[in-house]
Design an enzyme around this catalytic site. Structure first.
Site, mmCIF file in Angstrom:
data_model
loop_
_atom_site.group_PDB
_atom_site.id
_atom_site.type_symbol
_atom_site.label_atom_id
_atom_site.label_comp_id
_atom_site.label_asym_id
_atom_site.label_seq_id
_atom_site.Cartn_x
_atom_site.Cartn_y
_atom_site.Cartn_z
ATOM 1 N N ASP A 193 -84.557 -4.996 32.674
ATOM 2 C CA ASP A 193 -83.313 -4.257 32.936
ATOM 3 C C ASP A 193 -82.266 -4.420 31.842
ATOM 4 O O ASP A 193 -81.125 -4.052 32.023
ATOM 5 C CB ASP A 193 -82.731 -4.667 34.297
ATOM 6 C CG ASP A 193 -81.815 -5.860 34.213
ATOM 7 O OD1 ASP A 193 -82.138 -6.799 33.460
ATOM 8 O OD2 ASP A 193 -80.773 -5.845 34.886
ATOM 9 N N GLU A 194 -82.669 -4.987 30.722
ATOM 10 C CA GLU A 194 -81.676 -5.376 29.725
ATOM 11 C C GLU A 194 -82.210 -5.103 28.324
ATOM 12 O O GLU A 194 -83.342 -5.454 28.020
ATOM 13 C CB GLU A 194 -81.491 -6.884 29.890
ATOM 14 C CG GLU A 194 -80.163 -7.423 29.559
ATOM 15 C CD GLU A 194 -80.194 -8.940 29.715
ATOM 16 O OE1 GLU A 194 -79.677 -9.594 28.838
ATOM 17 O OE2 GLU A 194 -80.762 -9.451 30.695
ATOM 18 N N ASP A 230 -77.294 -3.308 30.533
ATOM 19 C CA ASP A 230 -77.840 -4.197 31.563
ATOM 20 C C ASP A 230 -77.639 -3.530 32.931
ATOM 21 O O ASP A 230 -76.510 -3.200 33.302
ATOM 22 C CB ASP A 230 -77.084 -5.539 31.495
ATOM 23 C CG ASP A 230 -77.679 -6.605 32.409
ATOM 24 O OD1 ASP A 230 -77.602 -7.769 32.064
ATOM 25 O OD2 ASP A 230 -78.207 -6.248 33.490
HETATM 26 N N1 DCP Z 1 -84.314 -12.009 37.940
HETATM 27 C C1 DCP Z 1 -85.179 -12.948 38.512
HETATM 28 N N2 DCP Z 1 -84.843 -14.271 38.551
HETATM 29 C C2 DCP Z 1 -83.645 -14.692 38.033
HETATM 30 C C3 DCP Z 1 -82.767 -13.754 37.435
HETATM 31 C C4 DCP Z 1 -83.142 -12.416 37.413
HETATM 32 O O1 DCP Z 1 -86.252 -12.571 38.982
HETATM 33 N N3 DCP Z 1 -83.329 -15.982 38.068
HETATM 34 C C5 DCP Z 1 -84.695 -10.577 37.938
HETATM 35 C C6 DCP Z 1 -84.054 -9.852 39.073
HETATM 36 C C7 DCP Z 1 -82.946 -9.041 38.472
HETATM 37 C C8 DCP Z 1 -83.453 -8.791 37.063
HETATM 38 O O2 DCP Z 1 -84.267 -9.919 36.744
HETATM 39 O O3 DCP Z 1 -82.694 -7.836 39.182
HETATM 40 C C9 DCP Z 1 -82.339 -8.638 36.063
HETATM 41 O O4 DCP Z 1 -81.597 -9.843 35.927
HETATM 42 P P1 DCP Z 1 -80.036 -9.850 35.732
HETATM 43 O O5 DCP Z 1 -79.652 -11.223 35.329
HETATM 44 O O6 DCP Z 1 -79.614 -8.716 34.848
HETATM 45 O O7 DCP Z 1 -79.472 -9.637 37.207
HETATM 46 P P2 DCP Z 1 -79.195 -8.329 38.024
HETATM 47 O O8 DCP Z 1 -79.509 -7.094 37.245
HETATM 48 O O9 DCP Z 1 -79.900 -8.425 39.322
HETATM 49 O O10 DCP Z 1 -77.647 -8.418 38.308
HETATM 50 P P3 DCP Z 1 -76.417 -8.108 37.351
HETATM 51 O O11 DCP Z 1 -75.689 -6.973 38.002
HETATM 52 O O12 DCP Z 1 -75.610 -9.359 37.334
HETATM 53 O O13 DCP Z 1 -76.985 -7.746 36.010
HETATM 54 MG MG MG Z 2 -78.859 -6.824 35.313
#
Ligand code: DCP
Ligand code: MG
Length: 369
Positions: free
Chosen positions: A117-118, A22
């Site tokens: 991203d996952e 992730d």
């Molecule tokens: N995303 C979005 N709306 C949300 C959650 C996430 O558009 N409610 C998008 C933006 C993030 C991406 O999906 O960059 C990946 O989600 P993650 O939950 O993996 O969050 P992040 O990668 O941003 O942060 P983390 O470091 O907690 O994984």
């Molecule tokens: Mg993420």
């Protein structure tokens, strides 16, 4: 002496090696990579406050102020006045995601993407790194850093449930391994709110039953979990014991397609909502057209988010009278039926179709990404 021959699957659950990878603060990290002047600053990727946008994600610097994904940008700005709002660039994130997947493919073809991203990787049969899943995860982290200039976190475990918990354990830029011999001990201390699917409501119900950790959950009989949570009760029973037999599904099928729109100002009049729906349905029609060869819609659905952020959905099976999938009148009727439930001005409307693959052969070919 009688011999008992167990009918075991080719690889017992405890023998699988699953990685969950992730990316850290994904959209925000990509933007900071592209624009060095943003590095080290609190930034949020999302819509502007004056257009009633929401935060898609934010940098870890912004998280220190309490800014979070899905928060209204106006609230995020109130928490962190120096927050820099950056507009999303989805094509760029898709390209980065493809780069991740190119690296993953050096280890396995069994890759299940959950989002851009996952992803889960089943590396049980990968001979690299002397077969050590932890070493493979470390190598993937290093390669992403060197080749894509981003950081990701990795979880290593014998199943998907534990691998996902593990990738979050030492986030950001971290790795955590739950080896098969540590599973029983690990789950005892695991809070139930870490279980995928346990949201605020389920957590509250469980708390009332005296359940905070998986050790507490293990003490609840299966029959009671089934009674309270239906089918999900079985899953709770299993994951509380660290069991999750779900395979990696390399080609995930789409189950639905939808289009949503948040309005610059709340809409109070039902007639205005119905007019707005026509535009949303037209966009749905355009998007569905691109995948129409592989799927047929079985239900129409609408979503309404009211002024107070409460929301409702309504869906209806599509008739067999040959009507158009994206018939605006049908969506209007659903809104007319659903809106009175909240009977307040609305901030968001959405329209969607629940889908089924056209043929079983298609199921193995359609990829989400
Ligand atoms: N995303 C979005 N709306 C949300 C959650 C996430 O558009 N409610 C998008 C933006 C993030 C991406 O999906 O960059 C990946 O989600 P993650 O939950 O993996 O969050 P992040 O990668 O941003 O942060 P983390 O470091 O907690 O994984
Ligand atoms: Mg993420």
């Amino acid at each position: 002496m009688a011999r008992i021959v167990a009918d075991l699957p080719a690889k017992a659950d405890t023998q699988r090696k699953i990685l969950h990878i992730d990316a850290d603060a994904f959209y925000a990290s990509v933007e900071m990579r592209e624009r060095p002047e943003l590095r080290g600053k609190p930034i949020a990727v999302g819509g502007k406050a004056n257009r009633r946008g929401v935060v898609a994600t934010c940098s870890y610097e912004a998280r220190k102020f309490g800014v979070r994904s899905a928060m209204a940008t106006s609230r995020a700005m109130a928490l962190c006045p120096e927050l820099i709002i950056v507009a999303p660039r989805f094509d760029l994130y898709k390209e980065v995601s493809r780069q991740f997947h190119q690296i993953f493919r050096d280890y396995t073809r069994l890759i299940e993407p959950l989002s851009l991203d996952e992803a889960f990787l089943d590396v049980s049969d990968c001979p690299r790194c002397c077969g050590s899943a932890t070493l493979m995860a470390e190598e993937i982290i290093q390669r992403v850093r060197k080749e894509v200039h981003l950081t990701v976190s990795a979880g290593v475990a014998p199943n998907k449930f534990l691998a996902k918990v593990a990738s979050d354990w030492n986030k950001p830029d971290g790795i955590f391994t739950i080896s098969p011999d540590k599973v029983a001990q690990f789950v005892l201390g695991l809070p139930v709110c870490k279980i995928n699917g346990v949201g605020k409501v389920t957590a509250k119900t469980l708390r009332k039953m005296g359940v905070v950790t998986c050790a507490d959950l293990q003490r609840v009989p299966l029959a009671e979990l089934l009674k309270r949570f239906g089918n999900y009760g079985k899953r709770l029973f299993e994951v509380a014991r660290g069991v999750d037999n779900r395979p990696i599904q390399p080609s995930r099928l789409r189950k639905s397609i939808s289009v949503e729109h948040t309005f610059p100002q709340d809409i109070a009049e039902l007639s205005t909502m119905l007019e707005a729906m026509d535009g949303i349905v037209a966009e749905l029609d355009r998007r569905f057209d691109k995948i129409a060869k592989s799927y047929f819609p079985v239900k129409r659905l609408v979503k309404i988010k009211y002024r107070d952020f409460s929301q409702t959905t309504r869906e209806k099976a599509i008739g067999t009278s040959g009507e158009r999938w994206c018939d605006p009148r049908q969506f209007r009727q659903l809104i007319e039926a659903a809106w009175p439930r909240g009977a307040q001005p609305v901030r968001l409307l959405g329209a969607g179709l629940r889908l089924q693959p056209c043929s079983p052969e298609d199921s193995s070919q359609i990829l989400l990404m």
